[in-house]
Design a protein around this motif. Structure first.
Motif, PDB file in Angstrom:
ATOM      1  N   CYS A  66       0.811  -1.223   0.000  1.00 29.37           N
ATOM      2  CA  CYS A  66       0.000   0.000   0.000  1.00 29.37           C
ATOM      3  C   CYS A  66       0.839   1.265   0.000  1.00 29.37           C
ATOM      4  N   GLY A  67       2.121   1.160   0.254  1.00 24.45           N
ATOM      5  CA  GLY A  67       2.977   2.336   0.236  1.00 24.45           C
ATOM      6  C   GLY A  67       3.800   2.475  -1.023  1.00 24.45           C
ATOM      7  N   GLN A  68       3.643   1.548  -1.985  1.00 20.47           N
ATOM      8  CA  GLN A  68       4.487   1.554  -3.181  1.00 20.47           C
ATOM      9  C   GLN A  68       3.867   2.275  -4.363  1.00 20.47           C
ATOM     10  N   LEU A  69       2.561   2.464  -4.364  1.00 24.78           N
ATOM     11  CA  LEU A  69       1.900   3.014  -5.548  1.00 24.78           C
ATOM     12  C   LEU A  69       2.227   4.491  -5.708  1.00 24.78           C
ATOM     13  N   ALA A  86      -3.201  -5.507  -7.356  1.00 24.10           N
ATOM     14  CA  ALA A  86      -3.865  -6.293  -6.307  1.00 24.10           C
ATOM     15  C   ALA A  86      -3.192  -5.928  -4.989  1.00 24.10           C
ATOM     16  N   LEU A  87      -3.985  -5.443  -4.029  1.00 18.09           N
ATOM     17  CA  LEU A  87      -3.475  -4.991  -2.741  1.00 18.09           C
ATOM     18  C   LEU A  87      -4.122  -5.797  -1.623  1.00 18.09           C
ATOM     19  N   ALA A  88      -3.380  -5.993  -0.545  1.00 23.00           N
ATOM     20  CA  ALA A  88      -3.905  -6.678   0.636  1.00 23.00           C
ATOM     21  C   ALA A  88      -3.582  -5.839   1.860  1.00 23.00           C
ATOM     22  N   GLY A  89      -4.531  -5.773   2.795  1.00 29.42           N
ATOM     23  CA  GLY A  89      -4.302  -4.998   4.003  1.00 29.42           C
ATOM     24  C   GLY A  89      -5.542  -4.933   4.855  1.00 29.42           C
ATOM     25  N   TRP A  90      -5.573  -3.935   5.769  1.00 25.25           N
ATOM     26  CA  TRP A  90      -6.692  -3.773   6.700  1.00 25.25           C
ATOM     27  C   TRP A  90      -7.576  -2.640   6.214  1.00 25.25           C
ATOM     28  N   ASP A 149       3.381  -1.064   5.157  1.00 32.12           N
ATOM     29  CA  ASP A 149       4.207  -0.168   4.351  1.00 32.12           C
ATOM     30  C   ASP A 149       3.566   1.190   4.124  1.00 32.12           C
ATOM     31  N   GLY A 150       2.266   1.328   4.380  1.00 31.41           N
ATOM     32  CA  GLY A 150       1.622   2.613   4.144  1.00 31.41           C
ATOM     33  C   GLY A 150       0.123   2.474   3.967  1.00 31.41           C
ATOM     34  N   THR A 151      -0.487   3.509   3.389  1.00 32.78           N
ATOM     35  CA  THR A 151      -1.934   3.550   3.212  1.00 32.78           C
ATOM     36  C   THR A 151      -2.263   4.004   1.800  1.00 32.78           C
ATOM     37  N   THR A 152      -3.238   3.363   1.180  1.00 34.41           N
ATOM     38  CA  THR A 152      -3.735   3.733  -0.143  1.00 34.41           C
ATOM     39  C   THR A 152      -5.239   3.940  -0.055  1.00 34.41           C
ATOM     40  N   ARG A 185      -4.946  16.234  -4.584  1.00 29.90           N
ATOM     41  CA  ARG A 185      -3.701  15.527  -4.316  1.00 29.90           C
ATOM     42  C   ARG A 185      -3.109  15.953  -2.974  1.00 29.90           C
ATOM     43  N   ARG A 186      -2.470  14.987  -2.303  1.00 26.01           N
ATOM     44  CA  ARG A 186      -1.908  15.211  -0.981  1.00 26.01           C
ATOM     45  C   ARG A 186      -0.429  14.816  -0.979  1.00 26.01           C
ATOM     46  N   ALA A 187       0.263  15.237   0.075  1.00 24.87           N
ATOM     47  CA  ALA A 187       1.682  14.885   0.209  1.00 24.87           C
ATOM     48  C   ALA A 187       1.827  13.392   0.475  1.00 24.87           C
ATOM     49  N   GLY A 188       2.973  12.833   0.118  1.00 28.10           N
ATOM     50  CA  GLY A 188       3.222  11.406   0.311  1.00 28.10           C
ATOM     51  C   GLY A 188       3.258  10.662  -1.002  1.00 28.10           C
ATOM     52  N   THR A 189       3.811   9.467  -0.964  1.00 28.74           N
ATOM     53  CA  THR A 189       3.977   8.691  -2.201  1.00 28.74           C
ATOM     54  C   THR A 189       2.656   8.288  -2.823  1.00 28.74           C
ATOM     55  N   THR A 190       1.637   8.025  -2.014  1.00 27.52           N
ATOM     56  CA  THR A 190       0.339   7.604  -2.555  1.00 27.52           C
ATOM     57  C   THR A 190      -0.674   8.735  -2.574  1.00 27.52           C
ATOM     58  N   GLY A 191      -0.228   9.970  -2.328  1.00 28.37           N
ATOM     59  CA  GLY A 191      -1.154  11.091  -2.274  1.00 28.37           C
ATOM     60  C   GLY A 191      -1.660  11.560  -3.611  1.00 28.37           C
TER      61      GLY A 191
END
Length: 394
Positions: A22-25, A35-39, A58-61, A100-106
């Motif tokens: 979730c932190g790589q996109l 395909a993502l997996a998480g909570w 790893d992060g949030t998407t 758009r927001r700050a961060g890699t997935t923002g």
């Protein structure tokens, strides 16, 4: 449509492997299937679309579901309890420029086309995703597996891993060898109180008393034997230590320390070892000359620079034990606060000698001044004392 009874069962059937965390996109993956997996975190529902944060270690998407295009997916996600583990499939889409927001997935969202419930979360004692309504520490410790989902704790685990990696890399560059020493040792009388571990073996005497090991307070004896043997002349270890003592701010019954030992360490060049004195205190560095200091400063520089992005001064300030105790009354002073011990003997010698409690010429009057910043009363009193001292001294 689906049945709620079937929904709240864990899925053990084969499912696609996740393609990213979730932190790589990022915006570079716009239009790519993922395909993502998480909570799954709580929903923010709109008239046309719903938004769901999906979190992993790893992060949030942010997930986006269109009610009209995928009604089954929208209904299923809405019924899944927060903090449940899900696998989602969809397409990476760029957000509008204003959203758009700050961060890699923002810069992106994931438009969901399919969702699989891997494990539902029901009857949770608290929601770790809500930092504004956390329970007390006792309840969080009881459900530690939930508490560890909080971002602040996840970041701490990752940061500790980064520091350990940097320590090993930096010390290997300096020629150190990592050696793991025994944790179970023979009890020794010196040092802190030890944790004792009984064994099934009996003592050498005829008594039925069992033998005991002691958990290491530190690798002091094994590492010194190692260095004396000549097998290793630069040793280090990220060592577990155990001390049966009350907890303090900087120490727990179980803690980890970076343990170093060096052989054949010279005093170094006197010009580097003995910088000029400051305010009457000597600045001599007498712990292994410049070699030990160079290793430690390089290690600390790399940790703060690469983990926290903080650039430290090239050379650290040092002080002798005498200076630390004379100025701060502690061998590990916090110099940020400026609470130094001030000797008043020369300024109040006249009144001190006439006081009933005076014991003679050996009496020393010291104080620590605690005041508000730029307090006028203190500044006036300080100037008066300076003037009186100058008059008396002349």
């Amino acid at each position: 449509m689906f049945r709620l009874a079937r929904l709240f069962h864990a899925s053990s059937a084969p499912f696609p492997a996740r393609t990213h965390s979730c932190g790589q996109l990022s915006a570079d993956l716009a239009g790519a299937p993922v395909a993502l997996a998480g909570w799954l975190l709580p929903e923010r529902k709109g008239k046309i679309v719903s938004f769901y944060p999906l979190k992993d270690s790893d992060g949030t998407t942010q997930l986006v579901v269109n009610h009209a295009d995928h009604p089954d997916v929208a209904a299923m996600l809405s019924a899944i309890p927060p903090e449940s583990t899900v696998l989602v499939q969809g397409t990476v889409a760029l957000r509008p420029q204003t959203a758009r927001r700050a961060g890699t997935t923002g810069d992106i969202d994931v438009q969901v086309s399919k969702v699989t419930l891997l494990n539902p979360a029901t009857n949770l004692p608290f929601l770790p995703s809500n930092p504004h309504n956390l329970p007390n520490e006792d309840l969080r410790a009881r459900y530690r597996f939930l508490d560890l989902r909080r971002t602040v704790l996840t970041d701490n685990l990752r940061k500790r891993s980064q520091v350990a990696f940097l320590v090993r890399s930096a010390l290997h560059e300096h020629g150190f060898t990592e050696v793991e020493t025994p944790v179970l040792l023979r009890s020794s009388p010196e040092g802190a109180r030890e944790f004792l571990v009984p064994t099934r073996q009996l003592s050498a005497s005829d008594s039925e008393e069992p033998l005991f090991y002691a958990l290491q307070q530190s690798p002091q004896q094994p590492k010194q034997l190692l260095i004396c043997s000549g097998a290793v002349d630069k040793y280090f270890q990220i060592a577990k230590c155990f001390r049966d003592e009350d907890g303090r701010k900087d120490r727990q019954p179980e803690f980890t320390q970076i343990d170093l030992e060096m052989a054949f360490v010279s005093w170094g060049e006197s010009a580097n070892v003995n910088p000029p004195p400051d305010e009457g205190y000597p600045r001599a560095w007498r712990i292994g000359g410049v070699e030990v200091r160079r290793v430690v400063e390089d290690l600390v520089h790399k940790i703060w620079s690469k983990v926290e992005g903080v650039k430290l001064p090239k050379d650290f300030k040092v002080m002798t034990y005498y200076e630390a105790m004379a100025r701060f009354g502690s061998d590990k002073p916090d110099t940020r606060f400026g609470l130094e011990i001030i000797n008043l003997s020369d300024r109040l010698s006249g009144s001190a000698s006439n006081s009933p409690s005076s014991t003679g010429d050996d009496e020393v009057l010291e104080c620590i001044v605690v005041r508000k910043s730029h307090e006028p009363e203190f500044l006036d009193a300080s100037r008066s004392l300076d003037q009186a001292h100058a008059i008396n001294g002349s």
